[in-house]
Design a protein around this motif. Sequence first.
Motif, PDB file in Angstrom:
ATOM      1  N   GLU A 183       0.835  -1.196   0.000  1.00 24.79           N
ATOM      2  CA  GLU A 183       0.000   0.000   0.000  1.00 24.79           C
ATOM      3  C   GLU A 183       0.877   1.256   0.000  1.00 24.79           C
ATOM      4  O   GLU A 183       0.561   2.245  -0.672  1.00 24.79           O
ATOM      5  N   GLU A 184       1.979   1.220   0.729  1.00 24.97           N
ATOM      6  CA  GLU A 184       2.911   2.353   0.741  1.00 24.97           C
ATOM      7  C   GLU A 184       3.487   2.589  -0.652  1.00 24.97           C
ATOM      8  O   GLU A 184       3.618   3.733  -1.098  1.00 24.97           O
ATOM      9  N   SER A 239       1.581   9.604  -5.525  1.00 28.56           N
ATOM     10  CA  SER A 239       2.172  10.893  -5.185  1.00 28.56           C
ATOM     11  C   SER A 239       3.134  11.359  -6.269  1.00 28.56           C
ATOM     12  O   SER A 239       3.137  12.541  -6.652  1.00 28.56           O
ATOM     13  N   GLU A 240       3.935  10.424  -6.794  1.00 28.60           N
ATOM     14  CA  GLU A 240       4.875  10.787  -7.848  1.00 28.60           C
ATOM     15  C   GLU A 240       4.147  11.158  -9.137  1.00 28.60           C
ATOM     16  O   GLU A 240       4.541  12.111  -9.838  1.00 28.60           O
ATOM     17  N   ALA A 241       3.079  10.437  -9.461  1.00 31.44           N
ATOM     18  CA  ALA A 241       2.300  10.768 -10.658  1.00 31.44           C
ATOM     19  C   ALA A 241       1.696  12.159 -10.530  1.00 31.44           C
ATOM     20  O   ALA A 241       1.687  12.937 -11.502  1.00 31.44           O
ATOM     21  N   GLN A 295       4.386  14.752 -11.079  1.00 33.20           N
ATOM     22  CA  GLN A 295       4.743  14.905 -12.480  1.00 33.20           C
ATOM     23  C   GLN A 295       3.677  15.681 -13.249  1.00 33.20           C
ATOM     24  O   GLN A 295       4.000  16.489 -14.131  1.00 33.20           O
ATOM     25  N   ARG A 296       2.395  15.456 -12.904  1.00 35.73           N
ATOM     26  CA  ARG A 296       1.327  16.216 -13.568  1.00 35.73           C
ATOM     27  C   ARG A 296       1.449  17.708 -13.250  1.00 35.73           C
ATOM     28  O   ARG A 296       1.274  18.560 -14.141  1.00 35.73           O
ATOM     29  N   ARG A 297       1.729  18.028 -11.999  1.00 32.34           N
ATOM     30  CA  ARG A 297       1.902  19.440 -11.628  1.00 32.34           C
ATOM     31  C   ARG A 297       3.083  20.054 -12.365  1.00 32.34           C
ATOM     32  O   ARG A 297       3.017  21.190 -12.826  1.00 32.34           O
ATOM     33  N   SER A 298       4.172  19.270 -12.457  1.00 38.52           N
ATOM     34  CA  SER A 298       5.366  19.767 -13.153  1.00 38.52           C
ATOM     35  C   SER A 298       5.083  20.008 -14.629  1.00 38.52           C
ATOM     36  O   SER A 298       5.520  21.005 -15.207  1.00 38.52           O
ATOM     37  N   THR A 299       4.298  19.105 -15.244  1.00 41.33           N
ATOM     38  CA  THR A 299       3.945  19.251 -16.653  1.00 41.33           C
ATOM     39  C   THR A 299       3.100  20.488 -16.890  1.00 41.33           C
ATOM     40  O   THR A 299       3.299  21.246 -17.862  1.00 41.33           O
TER      41      THR A 299
END
Length: 289
Positions: A267-268, A275-277, A280-284
């Motif tokens: 689950e972690e 969280s990483e996805a 990356q969306r915010r960065s894009t």
Amino acid sequence: MLSTGDGVAGARSIQPRIEDLQSADFRTALSEEEFSLVYQPILSAATGAITACEALLRWDHPSLGSISPALFVPVAERTQDIIPVGAWVLETACREAAAWPDICRVSVNVSPVQLQEPGFEARVAAALDASGLAPGRLELELTEGVLMRDAAVALGSIVGLRALGVSIALDDFGTGFSSLGYLQSFAFDRIKIDRSFIRAMSERRESRFLIRTMHDIAHHFGMAVTAEGIETEDEARILREIGSAELQGFLFSRPLASAAATSLLREEARRQRRSEAARQRRSTRRAAP
């Protein structure tokens, strides 16, 4: 020593019977699967993510009941049965950790008797090979007692183990007379600050100063710091401020059975991927014209 974990209180009443344990009892415990491992999570102080789990040995004796390692490990060391028991712990921890997501390492305590055993590095290599666990995901915890028996033998073993890619931690740091001297002679990847300092931290200013000094020394030698035995939010906050890399204790989790630990770690891993996805969306979006 193999980590004692919790459960010492209330077990002293059976001390006389435990003192009478013989090699046959340990052989039976191994053949009858009376031993088991539980795992206590260790968290990143910065992110709260689980980075490791410490393997803790348990013995469910058919007549004595649940026996704390604080009681039976010294007996096993005296009879030399800690060698086959420790081998079982190492092999089991590697095998079970191999099923975990690779975000997490497993930490296994090593007895002084084990480290002095000829060919101990080969035993560790065999456990890794049989389980398929990457060497970088195994950390061996040593106490000062390991080093005091024969420093030359211990140094040779540590060098050989690190050559395998295994990391080495000095456990219960600060409780022995020679801990600082050992940092000059031995290459450790991590020190673990003993829980006795953590307990005294909120009551004595001197303890907080000592903990800060331990961090400064460890960082000077390029070693990470894990603080163990954390039970309150205030303790965790102070240790984050001081600079602990990792935190461990009942505040975050009690030791878990193997299946529960595996479920928690999976689950972690999913949480970290989400969280990483999102990151990356915010960065894009920020990079878009």
